[in-house]
Design a protein around this motif. Sequence first.
Motif, short mmCIF file in Angstrom:
data_model
loop_
_atom_site.label_atom_id
_atom_site.label_comp_id
_atom_site.label_asym_id
_atom_site.label_seq_id
_atom_site.Cartn_x
_atom_site.Cartn_y
_atom_site.Cartn_z
N UNK A 140 -3.75 -51.36 -53.40
CA UNK A 140 -3.59 -50.10 -52.42
C UNK A 140 -3.89 -49.94 -51.14
N UNK A 141 -3.00 -48.99 -50.97
CA UNK A 141 -3.87 -48.58 -49.04
C UNK A 141 -5.25 -47.70 -49.35
N UNK A 142 -5.81 -47.72 -50.22
CA UNK A 142 -7.41 -46.99 -50.45
C UNK A 142 -7.94 -48.47 -49.38
N UNK A 143 -7.48 -49.54 -49.93
CA UNK A 143 -8.28 -50.13 -49.84
C UNK A 143 -8.32 -50.68 -48.43
N UNK A 144 -7.27 -50.95 -47.74
CA UNK A 144 -6.92 -50.74 -46.61
C UNK A 144 -7.86 -49.95 -45.53
N UNK A 145 -7.79 -49.07 -45.99
CA UNK A 145 -8.12 -47.75 -45.09
C UNK A 145 -10.22 -48.37 -45.19
N UNK A 146 -10.15 -48.20 -46.66
CA UNK A 146 -11.81 -48.52 -46.83
C UNK A 146 -11.72 -49.79 -45.73
N UNK A 147 -10.99 -51.11 -45.64
CA UNK A 147 -11.48 -52.09 -44.46
C UNK A 147 -11.53 -51.80 -43.47
N UNK A 148 -10.50 -50.69 -42.98
CA UNK A 148 -10.93 -50.18 -41.19
C UNK A 148 -11.50 -49.11 -41.05
N UNK A 149 -11.94 -48.43 -41.97
CA UNK A 149 -13.41 -47.38 -41.84
C UNK A 149 -14.92 -48.07 -41.97
N UNK A 150 -15.15 -48.77 -42.45
CA UNK A 150 -16.12 -49.33 -43.26
C UNK A 150 -16.08 -50.60 -42.34
N UNK A 151 -15.08 -51.88 -42.12
CA UNK A 151 -15.91 -52.85 -41.31
C UNK A 151 -14.56 -53.65 -39.87
#
Length: 548
Positions: free
Chosen positions: A44-55
């Motif tokens: 999901x695009x959601x987890x790519x966005x999480x990588x951008x936001x968190x790390x």
Amino acid sequence: MSSLDSLPRSILTSSILSYSTSGDLLGIRASSKALHDIVQDEDSELWRLALIRDFKFQRGTDCLQAIHPPPININEEHLGSPQVPFLRTGDVFAARSHFESWKNWRRLNLAYHVSGIKVDEMILDCDEGQFIVGPYFLRAASLWAKVEHWCNSDASGRAGDDILSSLTPGRAYLLPPTDCPPINTAAFQAIYSFYAGQDEGVMKTRSALPVSAVAMERLPESFNPYTGLFGGYRAYDIVSSSRWLEPDLDLLSQGKLRVSTDDRNLITVVDFNDISDVVGEAGADTDASEPGCGQIFFVHPDRSSGHMRRKIATPTEHGVKTTDLDGGFVEDLNDPTEGRDSLLRYFEEHAHRLHAQLYEVGDMSPVRGREMMALVRCPSTRDTLKCSRAVTRGVEIVASAVYSPFMSMYVYSIRIKLLRPGDEGYMTPKERGFDTCQLVSRHWRISYDVPGRNQPRVEEVRGDGIIGKYPKLFEGHANNYEGERFGDLQPMERVDGQFVYQSCTDGQFQGKMSGSLQFQPGSIIDASGDVFDAEVKSFPLQYPDFYY
């Protein structure tokens, strides 16, 4: 009002779930089937966005690169195990999905922040400001892989073995709270996770010695104090080697290690010098407003107080300006936003130069007949912009220079060899007109670019031999003679490969240097032809954009 399940997936992902923290995402899967399906979708695009936001991954970059986390260590009172590296360069891998990548970065982040923390202090999630910067860790893994490759290569030889064996295992350093944004120490965290400095045993042994070659002769044959990761140089009686220091854990635990507005004060490199006191450098950065103009950070011993003072040397068109960083406001420092990864870029540039073999490896020993192989900062022939090579009648002369802010001079290196079969430019004895030849004199032409002058200032230097030496060249080696050209020349040591000597010239201005060495076919006492000039092609005298 529409239920969540009736909303389009794109709306749920971009307009609702993208604003949730990653921890919340794992908890809201039971809210609805639509949310459950999105969160459970590993691509999901959601987890790519999480990588951008968190790390802090950048949009449009590969977010699948990850690093296997180490086991979480909660049993030690100190910052990790001193024997086991926190991370290894081989821990990098390509995840199969963005969710798998995010999980590994989360575990690595957790392992970093709980490493060495007591059980009753352990937390399972970090505050938003405590997330590590993933791309920095990947860059650190890449640069250390290059350093390891160079150390294990034939090009580095014994020097590479000594440097690699001196590196201490990486650690998860928990820096004390500061007013600086966490990203400003992120480069430090990434670099020191793989290696954390060089063993201080050599430093302690070296610092206890009198400054003399005689003292060196009393040490074991295996002892070599010139194994600094950042190399050095030798000129006359000055031998310099820059070692990378481990952070002071006492200062860290007491919160006394100053974390500046960027990460440049977190690295310390100590420079051994056999004439003067110990000099250290603390990071380097490039001022983008002046291409090619570097800032050199170092610490210097204050003889009157006995304390180490932090200084910055900034090359300008009028020379090198040195400013004391202790005891007042300093205007020379770059804007804080420009220095967030300066420490990482400092290491990356050095790793690149090692991997590309842009530096030489040579003998730095001040003791005659005793070899101490080390990294030499003078550029090699692979650096075609900073090193010259010329061949005259089979005599090869390689020349380059490095600036020493400590001495405010250029240290130049001249490498001389009578080529052997298979070498580029080789001539047979019949073609060149002699079997051997001996150096008899030198001629230098040094051109300085002085601000305010239309023409360079030119200095001509002529003299017998080279610093009292008159090497006699054979194919592949040289026999050194010392003394007076028209007096008694005494045979000294045999040197295999290149005959190398390093000397100094004024460092007030930038410029270039060229000239020639005069050789006598046969030898000085048994000539077999006329003296000829061997060209020394022009090589630059420049201030560094990065200094090691």
